[in-house]
Scaffold this motif. Sequence first.
Motif, PDB file in Angstrom:
ATOM      1  N   LYS A 227      -1.481  11.881 -10.716  1.00  0.00           N
ATOM      2  CA  LYS A 227      -1.864  10.590 -10.123  1.00  0.00           C
ATOM      3  C   LYS A 227      -0.707  10.086  -9.271  1.00  0.00           C
ATOM      4  CE  LYS A 227      -2.982   9.075 -14.264  1.00  0.00           C
ATOM      5  NZ  LYS A 227      -3.464   8.248 -15.394  1.00  0.00           N
ATOM      6  N   TYR A 228      -1.007   9.695  -8.039  1.00  0.00           N
ATOM      7  CA  TYR A 228       0.021   9.367  -7.052  1.00  0.00           C
ATOM      8  C   TYR A 228       0.092   7.866  -6.809  1.00  0.00           C
ATOM      9  CZ  TYR A 228       0.083  14.349  -5.989  1.00  0.00           C
ATOM     10  OH  TYR A 228       0.205  15.712  -6.070  1.00  0.00           O
ATOM     11  N   GLU A 229       1.316   7.376  -6.662  1.00  0.00           N
ATOM     12  CA  GLU A 229       1.496   5.986  -6.227  1.00  0.00           C
ATOM     13  C   GLU A 229       1.233   5.869  -4.733  1.00  0.00           C
ATOM     14  OE1 GLU A 229       5.332   4.602  -7.303  1.00  0.00           O
ATOM     15  OE2 GLU A 229       4.878   4.446  -9.452  1.00  0.00           O
ATOM     16  N   GLY A 230       1.792   6.794  -3.971  1.00  0.00           N
ATOM     17  CA  GLY A 230       1.537   6.803  -2.529  1.00  0.00           C
ATOM     18  C   GLY A 230       0.112   7.223  -2.240  1.00  0.00           C
ATOM     19  N   ILE A 231      -0.472   6.623  -1.207  1.00  0.00           N
ATOM     20  CA  ILE A 231      -1.863   6.910  -0.829  1.00  0.00           C
ATOM     21  C   ILE A 231      -1.852   7.728   0.452  1.00  0.00           C
ATOM     22  CG2 ILE A 231      -4.083   5.890  -0.183  1.00  0.00           C
ATOM     23  CD1 ILE A 231      -3.314   3.472  -1.923  1.00  0.00           C
ATOM     24  N   HIS A 232      -2.217   8.996   0.317  1.00  0.00           N
ATOM     25  CA  HIS A 232      -2.204   9.930   1.442  1.00  0.00           C
ATOM     26  C   HIS A 232      -3.661  10.305   1.739  1.00  0.00           C
ATOM     27  CE1 HIS A 232       1.971   9.910   0.434  1.00  0.00           C
ATOM     28  NE2 HIS A 232       1.794  10.569  -0.697  1.00  0.00           N
ATOM     29  N   ILE A 233      -4.191   9.763   2.802  1.00  0.00           N
ATOM     30  CA  ILE A 233      -5.630   9.864   3.076  1.00  0.00           C
ATOM     31  C   ILE A 233      -5.915  11.012   4.026  1.00  0.00           C
ATOM     32  CG2 ILE A 233      -7.665   8.650   3.938  1.00  0.00           C
ATOM     33  CD1 ILE A 233      -6.315   6.022   3.218  1.00  0.00           C
ATOM     34  N   GLY A 234      -6.689  11.989   3.537  1.00  0.00           N
ATOM     35  CA  GLY A 234      -7.164  13.066   4.395  1.00  0.00           C
ATOM     36  C   GLY A 234      -8.308  12.582   5.270  1.00  0.00           C
ATOM     37  N   ILE A 235      -8.296  13.005   6.525  1.00  0.00           N
ATOM     38  CA  ILE A 235      -9.335  12.609   7.477  1.00  0.00           C
ATOM     39  C   ILE A 235     -10.076  13.874   7.919  1.00  0.00           C
ATOM     40  CG2 ILE A 235      -9.864  11.442   9.634  1.00  0.00           C
ATOM     41  CD1 ILE A 235      -8.612   9.583   7.587  1.00  0.00           C
ATOM     42  N   ALA A 236     -11.274  14.100   7.381  1.00  0.00           N
ATOM     43  CA  ALA A 236     -12.050  15.278   7.769  1.00  0.00           C
ATOM     44  C   ALA A 236     -12.348  15.208   9.268  1.00  0.00           C
ATOM     45  CB  ALA A 236     -13.347  15.351   6.962  1.00  0.00           C
TER      46      ALA A 236
ATOM     47  N   HIS B   5       1.076   7.857   3.336  1.00  0.00           N
ATOM     48  CA  HIS B   5       1.537   6.530   2.945  1.00  0.00           C
ATOM     49  C   HIS B   5       0.777   5.423   3.675  1.00  0.00           C
ATOM     50  CE1 HIS B   5       4.720   7.868   0.313  1.00  0.00           C
ATOM     51  NE2 HIS B   5       5.111   8.726   1.233  1.00  0.00           N
ATOM     52  N   ALA B   6      -0.538   5.455   3.510  1.00  0.00           N
ATOM     53  CA  ALA B   6      -1.366   4.393   4.097  1.00  0.00           C
ATOM     54  C   ALA B   6      -1.016   3.041   3.506  1.00  0.00           C
ATOM     55  CB  ALA B   6      -2.844   4.704   3.868  1.00  0.00           C
ATOM     56  N   GLU B   7      -0.466   3.039   2.288  1.00  0.00           N
ATOM     57  CA  GLU B   7      -0.107   1.758   1.661  1.00  0.00           C
ATOM     58  C   GLU B   7       1.012   1.044   2.406  1.00  0.00           C
ATOM     59  OE1 GLU B   7       2.854   4.630   0.007  1.00  0.00           O
ATOM     60  OE2 GLU B   7       0.725   4.676   0.520  1.00  0.00           O
TER      61      GLU B   7
END
Length: 425
Positions: free
Chosen positions: A281-290, A304-306
Motif C-alpha cells: 500500500k502506497y502513500e504516494g499516488i501514482h496514476i496510470g493513464i491507459a 505523485h498526483a497528491e
Amino acid sequence: MGRYLFRLPDVGEGVAEAEIVVWHVKPGDAIKEDASLVDVMTDKATVDMTSPVEGVVTAIHGEIGTMLPVGSVLVELEVDGPGNAAGELPVSAAAPPASAPVTQPPSPKPPEPSKPAPKPVAASVVAPPRRQPGQVPFAAPATRRRAFELGVPLQFVPGSGPGGRVLPEDLDAYLATGGRPAAPDGLVEKTGIDDSRIIGLRRKIAEKMQDAKRRIPHIAYVEECDLTELESLRAELNAGRKDGQPKLTLLPFLMRALVRVLPEFPQMNARYDDDENVLHKYEGIHIGIATQTPGGLMVPVVRHAEARDIWDCARELLRVAGAAKAGSATREELSGSTITLTSLGTLGGIVSTPVINHPEVAIIGPNKLVERPVVQGSFVTVRKMMNLSSSFDHRIVDGYDAALFIQRLKRLLEHPALIFMEDAA
C-alpha cells in the motif's frame, strides 16, 4: 582486421530476455560508433541498441519477433584492430545444435502425365444474368450428356455463352467450385486468410491482458454521475486559463478526486504481489493513464498526483501520454503506477468492464458524457450524465468497499467544489 560480436546487454531491472522488434542494419552496412543497430523490447519498454564500435556488419542474428536471452549475439562486425572475438568461430558459421534435426530436401517426383485442366473463369468477367425459376438451360447435347453422366443438375450451372448457354468450360468451372451454384447478383465467396505474427508491443499487451484475467478475480461496479456542475466549472476554468496552462479535460478532475478519496481506502492505492502474498500500500499516488498509441495500448504514469494541483496534473498527463504516443516514453514513465484510469472519451460507450493493470488492484473507467432527461423532485430536466465503470481485485477489495469507494468519488464529481476544499472528502 578483427571481429566484434555485439551481444544483447543486461538492460537492468532483472530482465533476462528481450524481443527483436526492428532491425536498423543489414550485412554489408558500414556503421559509425553509436549508430542504431536494433530495437529490442523488454517487459518494461523498447530499447534502442547502439554500436559501441565502428565497423562493417557481417551478420545479424534473429528475426523480428524472436526472443533472445541476455548475452546472445545480435550483430557480428568487422572492425579495425583485434575486436573482441579472437579465436571464436563466426556465429553465422557455427554448426547447428545436435538436437536440431537436419532436414533434407525432398526428392523430386517424376512428372505426372498432363491432364487437361478446367479453364478458369476470369475474375474480371461480368457474371451472367440469373436464370429465372423454371427456365430451361441452353446447352449443346454433348454438354447435357456429360452433365447427366456426372450427376450435375444443369439448371444450377451458370452459363456464360450467348443467351446464357452453358458451355463446357462453365460445367468445368462449376465442378471446380465443388458444385456450388454461383452467388446471386455477382457476389462471390472470399476464402483468403491473412496470417500475421503477434509480436512486439501487441504481444506484450496480449500477454499482460491474459495474465491479468487469469490471475485476478475481477469484480465490476458501475455508477452514474451527474457532471453538470463539473462541466460548468471546467468551462469556466478553461475560459480563464493563463498562457502556458493546458486545457482541462475530465481526467485531471478525476485524478484530484482520487487524491482526496484514496487515503480513506489505502487498499485501493496498492499493488498485490500474489506470489509472496504481500499487499504493498502506497502513500504516494501514482496514476496510470491507459493511452492508445499507434502500436497499441500503453500505460504511462503521472507520479505523485497528491503533490500536483489540477493544472499540473493536466500538464503532466499531456506530457507522458504524448511521450507514449511518440514512442519516446522511458521505462520509468511506463512503470510504477498504483491505480489506473482508462477513458475512451466520446467513444466511451455506456458501460465498460476494464481489465485491471496487474499487479494493481483497481481501475476506473469514465464512460461517455451525454445529456439526458433526469427526474429531479417533481420536474424533469436535462443534465450532463456519465457512467463511471470500475473493476477491482476481489481478493483484496470487498464489494461493499468497492461500492463505497465509487460513491465517495461520485460525491466529489457531482459537487466539484469539494475537490478543492480541505477535509471535504
